[in-house]
Design an enzyme around this catalytic site. Structure first.
Site, PDB file in Angstrom:
ATOM      1  N   LYS A  55       0.843  -1.204   0.000  1.00  0.00           N
ATOM      2  CA  LYS A  55       0.000   0.000   0.000  1.00  0.00           C
ATOM      3  C   LYS A  55       0.876   1.251   0.000  1.00  0.00           C
ATOM      4  CE  LYS A  55      -3.909  -2.252   2.178  1.00  0.00           C
ATOM      5  NZ  LYS A  55      -4.564  -2.681   3.430  1.00  0.00           N
ATOM      6  N   GLN A  99      -5.073  -1.138   9.560  1.00  0.00           N
ATOM      7  CA  GLN A  99      -4.966  -2.483   8.998  1.00  0.00           C
ATOM      8  C   GLN A  99      -5.619  -3.505   9.938  1.00  0.00           C
ATOM      9  OE1 GLN A  99      -3.603  -3.289   5.896  1.00  0.00           O
ATOM     10  NE2 GLN A  99      -4.392  -5.333   6.338  1.00  0.00           N
ATOM     11  N   ASP A 122     -11.311   2.911   3.787  1.00  0.00           N
ATOM     12  CA  ASP A 122     -11.716   1.499   3.713  1.00  0.00           C
ATOM     13  C   ASP A 122     -13.244   1.366   3.636  1.00  0.00           C
ATOM     14  OD1 ASP A 122      -9.885  -0.540   3.449  1.00  0.00           O
ATOM     15  OD2 ASP A 122      -9.395  -0.655   5.587  1.00  0.00           O
TER      16      ASP A 122
END
Ligand code: NDP
Length: 298
Positions: A55, A99, A122
């Site tokens: 990422k 995460q 997200d």
């Protein structure tokens, strides 16, 4: 025998990253703004470390700022929430990603819901889930957004198509179903308690498999000409002792019947990070009251 069109997710993801990079360059040139993505990793889960590294790398490659916060596995809730609070108020940070999975002692829902929804790239914050569910502008979860982009690219309009989503997770299955509904598909969500899954899948013009069971969907469940989007990423052992990645669909037999299919690897997988970058540039434009790039949102 008709061979299915192979939907090349790797190439598509490169196109999406190219569009993101163009828009980032425009933001810099015309407005002096550089989109920033902050990624928070708690603990040392090896798979998470790999994801966070790629990422960060791809964020920099499209010209955005990557901010990484690596915290020890025993980080307490207050410390993590304080960091998120700092990122929420930092004007240089347009996207925040925590995460998952988090270490067991941390409450994932609490942590995710402490992110500013406008920076929740997200799309897991309860506000974004609600906005998506009511058809309002939101941050859309990256994996289903990538699947939707590939479906729209291949079919144009999805209106009136029968879509079956196998899997009802909050990360993939449920938001995928919402997106397909938003594009006027007739949507069925199947899961582990579904009766006659084979019959349900046979009705579908679009099958999205997000189960996590290697090669579970055989070709004889697929309606001839249907489009198969395989989200599954499963590592299995090969007869020679090595391992390889397979999807939730049996690729060989599905590709014989389907009209189009995504391979594993090289299908949905590469689209996920590309959509994270897309969401970050979208969040940055919204935060600055600027027009959003077209084709990068739901
Ligand atoms: P979850 O484990 O959270 O959800 C799996 C879903 O599949 C559940 O809803 C479960 O039903 C359903 N299921 C399990 N067994 C069956 C069965 N026999 N028949 C029908 N449905 C079944 O997984 P995720 O949604 O997080 O991920 C799914 C897959 O996608 C995984 O392989 C994962 O690795 C992959 N993935 C890939 C990504 C990418 O490409 N970048 C990103 C995210 C995930 P129930 O709810 O009833 O238990």
């Amino acid at each position: 025998m008709m061979a299915a069109h192979i939907i090349d997710g790797k190439a598509f993801a490169a196109t999406v990253r190219g569009k993101v990079a163009d828009h980032v360059a425009k933001l810099k040139d015309e407005h002096g703004i550089t989109p920033g993505l902050a990624v928070v990793l708690v603990g040392e889960d090896p798979a998470s470390q790999v994801y966070v590294r790629s990422k960060g790398k791809q964020t920099v490659e499209v010209g955005m700022t990557s901010i990484e916060h690596k915290l020890p596995a025993d980080t307490d809730e207050a410390t993590l929430l304080a960091l998120i609070d700092t990122l929420n108020t930092d004007p240089e940070v347009h996207g925040i990603l925590v995460q998952l999975p988090l270490p067991k002692h941390l409450d994932e829902d609490l942590v995710i819901n402490s992110i500013d929804p406008a920076k929740d790239v997200d799309g897991f914050h309860i506000s974004n889930v609600g906005l998506l569910g009511t058809g309002q502008k939101s941050m859309v979860p990256c994996t289903p957004l990538g699947c939707l982009m590939m479906l729209r690219d291949y079919h144009g309009s999805l209106s009136g198509m029968d879509a079956v989503v196998i899997g009802r997770s909050n990360i993939v299955g449920k938001p995928m179903a919402q997106l397909l509904l938003g594009d006027s598909c007739t949507v069925t969500i199947a899961h582990s308690r579904t009766k006659d899954l084979a019959d349900v899948v046979r009705r579908a013009d679009i099958v999205v498999a997000a189960v996590g069971r290697p090669e579970m969907v055989p070709g004889d469940w697929i309606k001839p000409g249907a489009t198969v989007i395989d989200v599954g990423i499963n590592r299995i052992e090969k007869p020679d002792g090595g391992t390889r990645l397979v999807g939730d669909c049996d690729y060989a037999s599905c590709a014989e019947v389907a009209g189009a299919i995504t391979p594993v690897p090289g299908g949905v997988g590469p689209m996920t990070i590309a959509c994270l970058l897309a969401n970050t540039v979208t969040a940055c434009c919204r935060a600055n009251g600027l027009p959003e790039p077209s084709g990068l949102t739901a």
